[in-house]
Design an enzyme around this catalytic site. Structure first.
Site, PDB file in Angstrom:
ATOM      1  N   LYS A   1      97.273  -8.484  -8.730  1.00  0.00           N
ATOM      2  CA  LYS A   1      97.798  -7.802  -8.167  1.00  0.00           C
ATOM      3  C   LYS A   1      98.230  -6.324  -9.287  1.00  0.00           C
ATOM      4  O   LYS A   1      99.489  -6.074  -9.585  1.00  0.00           O
ATOM      5  CB  LYS A   1      99.298  -8.427  -7.186  1.00  0.00           C
ATOM      6  CG  LYS A   1      99.521  -7.345  -5.885  1.00  0.00           C
ATOM      7  CD  LYS A   1     100.685  -7.062  -5.519  1.00  0.00           C
ATOM      8  CE  LYS A   1     101.698  -5.971  -6.178  1.00  0.00           C
ATOM      9  NZ  LYS A   1     101.390  -4.448  -5.850  1.00  0.00           N
TER      10      LYS A   1
ATOM     11  N   GLU B   1     107.581  -9.945 -18.414  1.00  0.00           N
ATOM     12  CA  GLU B   1     107.980  -8.410 -19.623  1.00  0.00           C
ATOM     13  C   GLU B   1     108.782  -7.716 -18.286  1.00  0.00           C
ATOM     14  O   GLU B   1     108.069  -6.937 -17.690  1.00  0.00           O
ATOM     15  CB  GLU B   1     107.297  -8.688 -20.152  1.00  0.00           C
ATOM     16  CG  GLU B   1     106.396  -7.876 -21.284  1.00  0.00           C
ATOM     17  CD  GLU B   1     107.195  -6.242 -20.933  1.00  0.00           C
ATOM     18  OE1 GLU B   1     108.263  -5.687 -20.724  1.00  0.00           O
ATOM     19  OE2 GLU B   1     105.703  -5.651 -21.486  1.00  0.00           O
TER      20      GLU B   1
ATOM     21  N   CYS C   1     108.996   0.631 -21.554  1.00  0.00           N
ATOM     22  CA  CYS C   1     109.462  -0.841 -21.492  1.00  0.00           C
ATOM     23  C   CYS C   1     110.133  -0.357 -22.744  1.00  0.00           C
ATOM     24  O   CYS C   1     111.566  -1.413 -22.472  1.00  0.00           O
ATOM     25  CB  CYS C   1     109.220  -1.827 -20.899  1.00  0.00           C
ATOM     26  SG  CYS C   1     107.861  -2.165 -21.266  1.00  0.00           S
TER      27      CYS C   1
ATOM     28  N   GLU D   1     118.253   1.015 -17.938  1.00  0.00           N
ATOM     29  CA  GLU D   1     117.177   1.472 -18.074  1.00  0.00           C
ATOM     30  C   GLU D   1     117.211   2.891 -17.111  1.00  0.00           C
ATOM     31  O   GLU D   1     117.218   2.341 -16.026  1.00  0.00           O
ATOM     32  CB  GLU D   1     116.284   0.707 -17.958  1.00  0.00           C
ATOM     33  CG  GLU D   1     114.970   1.340 -18.687  1.00  0.00           C
ATOM     34  CD  GLU D   1     114.013  -0.071 -17.713  1.00  0.00           C
ATOM     35  OE1 GLU D   1     113.914  -0.693 -16.976  1.00  0.00           O
ATOM     36  OE2 GLU D   1     112.803  -0.255 -18.954  1.00  0.00           O
TER      37      GLU D   1
HETATM   38  P1  ADP Z   1     108.721  -0.729 -11.737  1.00  0.00           P
HETATM   39  O1  ADP Z   1     110.284  -0.736 -11.508  1.00  0.00           O
HETATM   40  O2  ADP Z   1     108.535  -1.076 -12.351  1.00  0.00           O
HETATM   41  O3  ADP Z   1     108.009  -0.268 -10.556  1.00  0.00           O
HETATM   42  P2  ADP Z   1     108.274  -2.881  -9.457  1.00  0.00           P
HETATM   43  O4  ADP Z   1     109.131  -3.988 -10.737  1.00  0.00           O
HETATM   44  O5  ADP Z   1     109.281  -2.121  -8.611  1.00  0.00           O
HETATM   45  O6  ADP Z   1     108.218  -2.283 -10.787  1.00  0.00           O
HETATM   46  O7  ADP Z   1     106.406  -3.559  -9.651  1.00  0.00           O
HETATM   47  C1  ADP Z   1     106.580  -4.034 -10.506  1.00  0.00           C
HETATM   48  C2  ADP Z   1     104.902  -5.087  -9.961  1.00  0.00           C
HETATM   49  O8  ADP Z   1     105.974  -5.820  -8.899  1.00  0.00           O
HETATM   50  C3  ADP Z   1     104.213  -4.649  -8.725  1.00  0.00           C
HETATM   51  O9  ADP Z   1     103.090  -4.738  -8.297  1.00  0.00           O
HETATM   52  C4  ADP Z   1     105.281  -4.382  -7.862  1.00  0.00           C
HETATM   53  O10 ADP Z   1     104.418  -4.184  -5.988  1.00  0.00           O
HETATM   54  C5  ADP Z   1     105.417  -5.643  -7.537  1.00  0.00           C
HETATM   55  N1  ADP Z   1     106.694  -6.182  -6.714  1.00  0.00           N
HETATM   56  C6  ADP Z   1     107.656  -5.428  -6.195  1.00  0.00           C
HETATM   57  N2  ADP Z   1     108.402  -6.215  -5.817  1.00  0.00           N
HETATM   58  C7  ADP Z   1     107.806  -7.687  -5.501  1.00  0.00           C
HETATM   59  C8  ADP Z   1     108.229  -8.660  -4.973  1.00  0.00           C
HETATM   60  N3  ADP Z   1     109.651  -9.139  -4.009  1.00  0.00           N
HETATM   61  N4  ADP Z   1     107.330  -9.699  -4.579  1.00  0.00           N
HETATM   62  C9  ADP Z   1     106.221  -9.809  -6.385  1.00  0.00           C
HETATM   63  N5  ADP Z   1     105.878  -8.548  -6.829  1.00  0.00           N
HETATM   64  C10 ADP Z   1     106.802  -7.256  -6.520  1.00  0.00           C
END
Ligand code: ADP
Length: 501
Positions: free
Chosen positions: A199, A274, A308, A405
């Site tokens: 995804k 990660e 990161c 961060e």
């Molecule tokens: P960033 O802070 O880098 O935007 P996120 O952690 O929000 O990172 O997102 C990283 C990935 O995790 C994306 O593919 C996002 O769609 C997915 N994501 C966000 N929320 C959820 C959730 N509740 N469950 C699973 N995946 C998620």
């Protein structure tokens, strides 16, 4: 029209790819979402729509998991001879190489980043990752066990271990290095014979979907790699909770990492994480400043700080403080800000309005808490999500900008007077992803590195990655190591076999 506004020299394949809506890769076919819904992916340089993409949700995830399960249980992939799997993976790497310019352009348009850097760093490392991992199928092996069973002294046993793929793997990746993160995840999964539901981040689905085209062309059997674009709280959440997924691999924020670990716990999935960082870059009093100043600048400003392991906390000794701050301010003044499709622009937009607002909010918070804004501190231009490279000086450990961060082009500079304190300053964070030390003294290197709680420590460099070098975090930066031999362990089960003769 989607491609309006892009320069005429954009690759014809890139133009074609963004000229019609993109779909979900399900069992070797490109399909619409079950709901028929789509979402728009935006160009961060303008905020305008590039193209719409199928919005995968629970039902699409469920179909993809079924396809991956079927492909795992009867697949020519997991049963394919290792040497054959190696060849197919090399074919994928060859196709990535042939299409590297297209991948780099898609990355630049979708994420905002500099196209030349995307080609030289992101896409090259992604190709290298698939090639390196292609070498592993023929080298993954168990061992012979010299058994001596104490309660059956007269019997003869033959014991050995088998290394087997963990099964169906859900991989959730972020938007900062979309193609590279896809390769880091897919490489070891494919090498070990797992099947995958990938995804991509909702902000940047395009390069992963293009990679999906190459995966089909390379001859990876249907259902082995399924790619479901969609939102985190819907598609991502469905994937992490799905009962028929054996493992989740995630790269992203700590907040989401915690949600995923909890969701995965109910079905006891294997999990690798990660997560974020607040990595220290430590200039020691004997450092060569001709290297350390540009190095510290690139440690934070590479990829607009959306890395990161970015060196976001800079520690400078009192004796060098003014010289280093002046040098950094001069360096930021020379950085051209602009769209990523022009390779001369070294500072490109942040990925989204949300990230823009978040980063600007942190800069305001730094000001309010008494940080001195020595360079940058504002928006650049009137459209897109451009933030100036920003130096926040005289910061201290109590400030939010130092503790959290930011994930943007914002460097927090802290001064110190006593080198013996430096490891504890560096470790004064919940994170432990990376750290760098800038020095010419081998004694400093040997003394300080064991005290630093971080998955990677660089000396006189920062943000250097290589496929053979394991990457991952201590503390709240996650667990598990990607790249190198260690990454295979995340995708393998060990089966012990005991035969009585
Ligand atoms: P960033 O802070 O880098 O935007 P996120 O952690 O929000 O990172 O997102 C990283 C990935 O995790 C994306 O593919 C996002 O769609 C997915 N994501 C966000 N929320 C959820 C959730 N509740 N469950 C699973 N995946 C998620």
């Amino acid at each position: 029209m989607a491609t309006t506004g892009y320069p005429g020299n954009l690759n014809a394949k890139t133009r074609e790819f963004i000229s019609s809506p993109r779909k979900i890769l399900l069992n070797g076919h490109w399909v619409d979402a079950a709901s028929g819904k789509t979402f728009d992916t935006l160009d961060p340089a303008t905020g305008k729509v590039i193209i719409s993409v199928a919005e995968g949700d629970r039902e699409d995830i469920d179909r993809a998991v079924k396809a991956a399960r079927a492909a795992f249980e009867d697949s020519p992939w997991s049963r394919m001879q290792p040497g054959q799997r190696e060849k197919v993976m090399h074919r994928l790497a060859d196709l990535m190489e042939e299409n590297a310019d297209v991948l780099a352009e898609l990355e630049s348009i979708d994420n905002g980043k500099n196209v030349a850097i995307a080609r030289a760093v992101d896409i090259q490392l992604a190709i290298d990752t698939i090639r390196y991992m292609a070498g592993w199928p023929t080298k993954i092996m168990g061992s012979i066990l010299p058994l001596s069973v104490p309660y059956a002294p007269d019997a003869k046993f033959f014991g050995y271990t088998l290394k087997e793929p963990v099964g169906v793997v859900g991989q959730i990746i972020p938007w900062n290095f979309p193609a590279l993160m896809a390769a880091w995840k897919l490489g070891p999964a494919l090498a070990t014979g797992c099947t995958v539901i990938l995804k991509p981040a909702e902000e940047t689905p395009l390069s992963a979907l293009y990679l999906g085209e190459l995966i089909c062309q390379a001859g990876i059997p249907d259902g082995v790699v399924n790619i479901v674009p969609g939102y985190g709280h819907t598609a991502g959440a469905a994937l992490s909770a799905h009962p028929d997924v054996d493992k989740i691999a995630f790269t992203g924020s700590g907040e989401v990492g915690k949600i995923i670990v909890k969701a995965a716990a109910d079905t006891m999935k294997k999990v690798s994480m990660e997560l974020g960082g607040k990595s220290p870059a430590i200039i020691l009093p004997d450092a060569d400043l001709d290297i350390a100043i540009p190095g510290a600048a690139s440690a934070i400003f590479f990829n607009q700080g959306q890395t990161c392991c970015a060196g976001s906390r800079l520690f400078v000794p009192d004796s060098l403080y003014d010289q280093v701050v002046d040098g950094l301010a001069a360096a930021t003044a020379t950085m051209k800000i602009g769209v990523g499709l022009n390779p001369e622009n070294m500072i490109n937009p942040l990925v989204s309005q949300i990230q823009f607002d978040r980063v600007m909010g942190y800069i305001d918070s730094g000001r309010r808490e008494g940080a001195e804004v020595v360079a940058g501190g504002g928006r650049s231009g009137n459209e897109g999500y451009f933030v100036e490279p920003t130096l926040l000086c005289n910061t201290n450990r109590e400030m939010k900008v130092v503790r959290e961060e930011i994930f943007g082009p914002v460097l927090c500079v802290q001064r110190y007077s006593d080198v013996s304190d430096i490891a504890s300053f560096a470790n004064d964070t919940v994170y432990g992803l990376g750290a760098s030390i800038w020095t010419r003294d081998v004694g400093n290197i040997i003394n300080i590195i064991p005290k630093i709680k971080a998955g990677t420590v660089w000396v006189n460099c920062h943000n250097i990655l290589d496929v053979v070098m394991p990457f991952g975090g201590y503390k709240q930066s996650g667990f598990g190591r990607e790249l190198g031999k260690e990454s295979l362990d995340l995708y393998l089960e060990t089966k012990s076999v005991c035969i009585m003769a």
